[in-house]
Scaffold this active site. Sequence first.
Site, PDB file in Angstrom:
ATOM      1  N   LYS A  65       0.760  -1.213   0.124  1.00 31.77           N
ATOM      2  CA  LYS A  65       0.072   0.148  -0.108  1.00 31.77           C
ATOM      3  C   LYS A  65       0.987   1.291  -0.050  1.00 31.77           C
ATOM      4  O   LYS A  65       0.483   2.415  -0.461  1.00 31.77           O
ATOM      5  CB  LYS A  65      -0.946   0.051   1.114  1.00 31.77           C
ATOM      6  CG  LYS A  65      -2.131  -0.962   1.018  1.00 31.77           C
ATOM      7  CD  LYS A  65      -3.128  -0.521   2.308  1.00 31.77           C
ATOM      8  CE  LYS A  65      -4.388  -1.648   1.755  1.00 31.77           C
ATOM      9  NZ  LYS A  65      -5.326  -1.057   2.742  1.00 31.77           N
ATOM     10  N   ASP A 101     -10.310   2.814   0.911  1.00 31.21           N
ATOM     11  CA  ASP A 101     -10.643   2.352   2.392  1.00 31.21           C
ATOM     12  C   ASP A 101     -11.513   3.288   3.372  1.00 31.21           C
ATOM     13  O   ASP A 101     -12.341   2.960   4.091  1.00 31.21           O
ATOM     14  CB  ASP A 101      -9.260   1.937   3.111  1.00 31.21           C
ATOM     15  CG  ASP A 101      -8.646   0.959   2.626  1.00 31.21           C
ATOM     16  OD1 ASP A 101      -9.438  -0.150   2.039  1.00 31.21           O
ATOM     17  OD2 ASP A 101      -7.398   0.798   2.641  1.00 31.21           O
TER      18      ASP A 101
END
Length: 264
Positions: A65, A101
Amino acid sequence: MKKYGILAYPAKHSLSPAMHNAAFRELKMDSEYRVYEIPEPEFGDFLKTVKHEPISGLSVSLPYKEVIFKHLNVVDEDVKKIEACNTVFNKGGILYGYNTDHVGSNMALEEVVGNLNGAQVCVMGAGGAARAIVYGLKKSGADVVIVNRSQEKAQKLAEEMGASVGDLSCSGDILIQATSVWTLNPDTSLEEFAPREFVSGFDIVMDIVYKPLSTPLLAMAADIGKQVVTGEKMLLYQGVKQFEIWTGEKAPVEVMREALILNL
Ligand code: ATR
């Protein structure tokens, strides 16, 4: 056929292929979502494959990420602030990075509260997951208090995001469990981590853990009569937003939800 997939290591147990492939089938799109389980030494070569094969979109998970950053051509503002990218969109060889997210956690809560503006929210945790959640909440106009084992990390995150630091005496509308406490230390006592009296101080309790769906914290919250939000909802909605970024189509949310729950 367009290719999509999850880039992670390990990635075998990901629920994303079931969720996205169900959506592609529902909309009769000639697209496929695979697992790209890439060990770190192969990461550089894999990114060349993304551009040349080509792979149209990626969900990005651990440990990539943050690493993916320097390979992106265009980085969204949310990604810069959260310092993590979970979504890559390959548009004609240009790699765009997004973070869905925080959209996922907001939408999971909005299913219950409708609007987060002005909500008093306590987030437990100050790691990567908490960071995206706190960012999303602040973006939606919520008041956020961070409770974390390490005060220093809580303070740092709070300063960056315009939140404040609290302890187990705080209360509010929503409590979110966003630590990895039970993943790392399954024997941790719930009463010590989140005493019943503390949990009682909130109307809604969400846990980001989805295995098991009913975590000890959610079981306690339900027992006290609180409304609970299970962890698969954040996973669902971050995927819904990804799907919409990649395809420009409205995601078939209920089909994706069903696929996710069937594969839990
Ligand atoms: P993630 O990406 O899952 O958020 P992380 O960035 O490593 O993982 O963050 C883990 C979070 O879980 C942190 O908030 C951590 O607390 P510290 O900042 O004090 O380390 C929290 N955590 C992990 N194990 C814990 C435990 N046994 N008790 C309380 N908090 C714990």
